[in-house]
Write an enzyme that holds these catalytic residues in place. Structure first.
Site, PDB file in Angstrom:
ATOM      1  N   SER A   1      22.818 -90.644  20.101  1.00 31.73           N
ATOM      2  CA  SER A   1      23.352 -89.567  20.940  1.00 31.73           C
ATOM      3  C   SER A   1      24.232 -90.131  22.049  1.00 31.73           C
ATOM      4  CB  SER A   1      22.154 -88.832  21.542  1.00 31.73           C
ATOM      5  OG  SER A   1      22.563 -88.039  22.609  1.00 31.73           O
TER       6      SER A   1
ATOM      7  N   TYR B   1      13.270 -88.476  26.008  1.00 30.58           N
ATOM      8  CA  TYR B   1      14.024 -88.260  24.762  1.00 30.58           C
ATOM      9  C   TYR B   1      15.192 -89.248  24.675  1.00 30.58           C
ATOM     10  CZ  TYR B   1      17.592 -86.435  21.653  1.00 30.58           C
ATOM     11  OH  TYR B   1      18.566 -86.349  20.671  1.00 30.58           O
TER      12      TYR B   1
ATOM     13  N   LYS C   1      16.164 -92.700  22.034  1.00 28.61           N
ATOM     14  CA  LYS C   1      17.398 -93.022  21.303  1.00 28.61           C
ATOM     15  C   LYS C   1      17.850 -94.456  21.636  1.00 28.61           C
ATOM     16  CE  LYS C   1      17.650 -89.293  19.062  1.00 28.61           C
ATOM     17  NZ  LYS C   1      17.344 -89.334  17.630  1.00 28.61           N
TER      18      LYS C   1
HETATM   19  P1  NAD Z   1      16.336 -80.431  14.338  1.00 31.18           P
HETATM   20  O1  NAD Z   1      15.112 -80.295  15.179  1.00 31.18           O
HETATM   21  O2  NAD Z   1      17.020 -79.201  13.895  1.00 31.18           O
HETATM   22  O3  NAD Z   1      16.006 -81.319  13.046  1.00 31.18           O
HETATM   23  C1  NAD Z   1      15.039 -82.347  13.050  1.00 31.18           C
HETATM   24  C2  NAD Z   1      14.143 -82.137  11.831  1.00 31.18           C
HETATM   25  O4  NAD Z   1      13.191 -83.199  11.797  1.00 31.18           O
HETATM   26  C3  NAD Z   1      13.357 -80.821  11.888  1.00 31.18           C
HETATM   27  O5  NAD Z   1      13.521 -80.139  10.639  1.00 31.18           O
HETATM   28  C4  NAD Z   1      11.908 -81.265  12.090  1.00 31.18           C
HETATM   29  O6  NAD Z   1      11.000 -80.375  11.455  1.00 31.18           O
HETATM   30  C5  NAD Z   1      11.925 -82.654  11.472  1.00 31.18           C
HETATM   31  N1  NAD Z   1      10.918 -83.587  12.038  1.00 31.18           N
HETATM   32  C6  NAD Z   1      10.664 -83.857  13.348  1.00 31.18           C
HETATM   33  N2  NAD Z   1       9.666 -84.738  13.445  1.00 31.18           N
HETATM   34  C7  NAD Z   1       9.291 -85.067  12.191  1.00 31.18           C
HETATM   35  C8  NAD Z   1       8.302 -85.938  11.631  1.00 31.18           C
HETATM   36  N3  NAD Z   1       7.461 -86.619  12.392  1.00 31.18           N
HETATM   37  N4  NAD Z   1       8.192 -86.014  10.278  1.00 31.18           N
HETATM   38  C9  NAD Z   1       9.013 -85.309   9.486  1.00 31.18           C
HETATM   39  N5  NAD Z   1       9.950 -84.466   9.944  1.00 31.18           N
HETATM   40  C10 NAD Z   1      10.100 -84.343  11.281  1.00 31.18           C
HETATM   41  O7  NAD Z   1      17.342 -81.378  15.138  1.00 31.18           O
HETATM   42  P2  NAD Z   1      18.887 -81.651  14.901  1.00 31.18           P
HETATM   43  O8  NAD Z   1      19.651 -80.942  15.952  1.00 31.18           O
HETATM   44  O9  NAD Z   1      19.239 -81.437  13.493  1.00 31.18           O
HETATM   45  O10 NAD Z   1      18.944 -83.203  15.259  1.00 31.18           O
HETATM   46  C11 NAD Z   1      18.832 -84.190  14.260  1.00 31.18           C
HETATM   47  C12 NAD Z   1      18.858 -85.566  14.911  1.00 31.18           C
HETATM   48  O11 NAD Z   1      20.060 -85.697  15.667  1.00 31.18           O
HETATM   49  C13 NAD Z   1      17.711 -85.828  15.877  1.00 31.18           C
HETATM   50  O12 NAD Z   1      17.332 -87.182  15.749  1.00 31.18           O
HETATM   51  C14 NAD Z   1      18.347 -85.581  17.231  1.00 31.18           C
HETATM   52  O13 NAD Z   1      17.709 -86.302  18.237  1.00 31.18           O
HETATM   53  C15 NAD Z   1      19.757 -86.098  16.993  1.00 31.18           C
HETATM   54  N6  NAD Z   1      20.752 -85.512  17.907  1.00 31.18           N
HETATM   55  C16 NAD Z   1      20.889 -84.158  17.969  1.00 31.18           C
HETATM   56  C17 NAD Z   1      21.811 -83.612  18.848  1.00 31.18           C
HETATM   57  C18 NAD Z   1      21.957 -82.099  18.964  1.00 31.18           C
HETATM   58  O14 NAD Z   1      22.521 -81.636  19.957  1.00 31.18           O
HETATM   59  N7  NAD Z   1      21.480 -81.298  18.019  1.00 31.18           N
HETATM   60  C19 NAD Z   1      22.627 -84.442  19.626  1.00 31.18           C
HETATM   61  C20 NAD Z   1      22.478 -85.830  19.515  1.00 31.18           C
HETATM   62  C21 NAD Z   1      21.528 -86.363  18.645  1.00 31.18           C
END
Ligand code: NAD
Length: 337
Positions: free
Chosen positions: A125, A150, A154
């Site tokens: 991120s 959080y 990362k």
């Molecule tokens: P999201 O919450 O929609 O998707 C994450 C998925 O992982 C969910 O379906 C959840 O059920 C699953 N999950 C969580 N813990 C788990 C575990 N222990 N075992 C199995 N499954 C698990 O999030 P997103 O927005 O799609 O983000 C995806 C990744 O991108 C994450 O790592 C997040 O930190 C990173 N990220 C997101 C953003 C954003 O703004 N959305 C920005 C930067 C980085």
């Protein structure tokens, strides 16, 4: 080729599964449904005419992760999205974040380390840059002390991967996302935040649909042209496509370092008020909003220098802010009406 997508039923993961299947990859999804639903599989199937293999596994369970890799010994690459991602929740419950985001990562790397060759893509991120001194932000900008547990997961995650890749056959790409928004143009999949949205665009679309009364704009006295914070909003489909390109780079051994890092954004910053205006334009809705005090932990401005991703990956975000907002609005209407 079989690709494991962890968190593949989540927001970014589901869009990436679609792009992978469109490119002919066989996808296996691991998700524990903590922030998603199994119905996402149907959305993916409606777009691609193919349902990925789904394994409901909690990646914090080491034994379950081991068993998974025994069963699927032919995985060629892993894209690791699974994580908890709510900044505020991480401040209230740091151990949940360290346990979920770090344990999951370690257990997967332990399995990959045993392979002769492994390819690993990590969801990082732009939070790792904190309030960067210079805009737009390049990959060489210094990493700042994390502002939340959080964010720290990362940073620690990146460090773990760098150290493990040094001593193993794992090659990795760290993708630092700016602000992913929008939904698939079919409105079959999109962002479904549980509870009150933490991010601007889902809050906007939920306000427009009438689920929330009013949007709060946190501060209009920042040193920006209109006083509101500036971010780099990238369409989730553009982001998803970058994952496929990064994966192909690893599979074709085109990477020049064992761990490469890329910013994924549009390169353009938009203020909160600009996003509101653009949303009002595409949705033909007037958005009720009020200016409230600044929110702790918000940086003033963050937008990406994407030269490296453009040059090295040959990738560029194609969608405009308006297109991304239009897709988010279409999705919100489909889900709620
Ligand atoms: P999201 O919450 O929609 O998707 C994450 C998925 O992982 C969910 O379906 C959840 O059920 C699953 N999950 C969580 N813990 C788990 C575990 N222990 N075992 C199995 N499954 C698990 O999030 P997103 O927005 O799609 O983000 C995806 C990744 O991108 C994450 O790592 C997040 O930190 C990173 N990220 C997101 C953003 C954003 O703004 N959305 C920005 C930067 C980085």
């Amino acid at each position: 080729m079989k690709i494991l997508v962890t968190g593949g039923l989540g927001f970014i993961g589901s869009h990436t599964v679609v792009e992978l299947q469109n490119e002919g990859f066989d996808v296996v999804v691991i998700d524990n449904l903590s922030n998603s639903s199994e119905t996402v599989l149907t959305g993916i199937e409606n777009i691609t005419c193919k349902k990925p293999i789904f394994e409901q596994i909690d990646l914090r369970e080491k034994r379950a992760v081991q068993k998974f890799f025994q069963k699927h010994s032919d995985i060629s690459g892993v894209i690791h999205f699974a994580a908890s991602k709510a900044v505020g929740e991480s401040v209230e419950n740091p151990l949940l974040y360290y346990e979920n985001n770090i344990h999951s990562l370690v257990y997967i790397l332990q399995e990959l380390q045993q392979k002769n060759e492994a390819n690993f893509i990590f969801s990082s991120s732009c939070t790792v840059y904190g309030q960067a001194e210079a805009m737009p932000i390049t990959e060489n900008a210094p990493i700042q002390p994390a502002m939340s547990p959080y964010g720290n997961t990362k940073q620690i995650g990146e460090e773990i991967i760098i150290e493990v890749c040094k001593v193993s056959n794992i090659n990795s790409i760290l993708l630092r996302y700016f602000n992913p928004i929008g939904a698939h143009s079919s409105a079959e999949i999109g962002e479904l935040p549980i509870g009150v949205p933490q991010n601007l665009v889902p809050f906007i679309s939920q306000t427009a649909i009438g689920l929330r009364q009013e949007l709060s704009v946190y501060g209009n006295d920042y040193p920006t042209p209109d006083g509101t914070c500036i971010r780099d909003y990238i369409h989730v489909v553009d982001l998803a496509k970058a994952h496929v390109i990064a994966l192909q780079r690893l599979l074709q051994k085109k990477n020049v370092e064992k761990v490469e890092t890329f910013n994924l954004g549009t390169g353009t910053g938009s203020s909160v008020l600009e996003v509101i205006t653009a949303f009002e334009k595409v949705s033909h809705q007037k958005l009720p909003y009020k200016i409230v005090a600044r929110r702790e932990g918000d940086v003033v401005s963050a937008y990406a220098n994407t030269d490296k991703a453009n040059r090295v990956l040959g990738w560029k975000a194609n969608s405009s802010l308006e297109e991304a907002l239009e897709s988010a609005w279409k999705w919100e209407q489909k889900v709620r009406l």
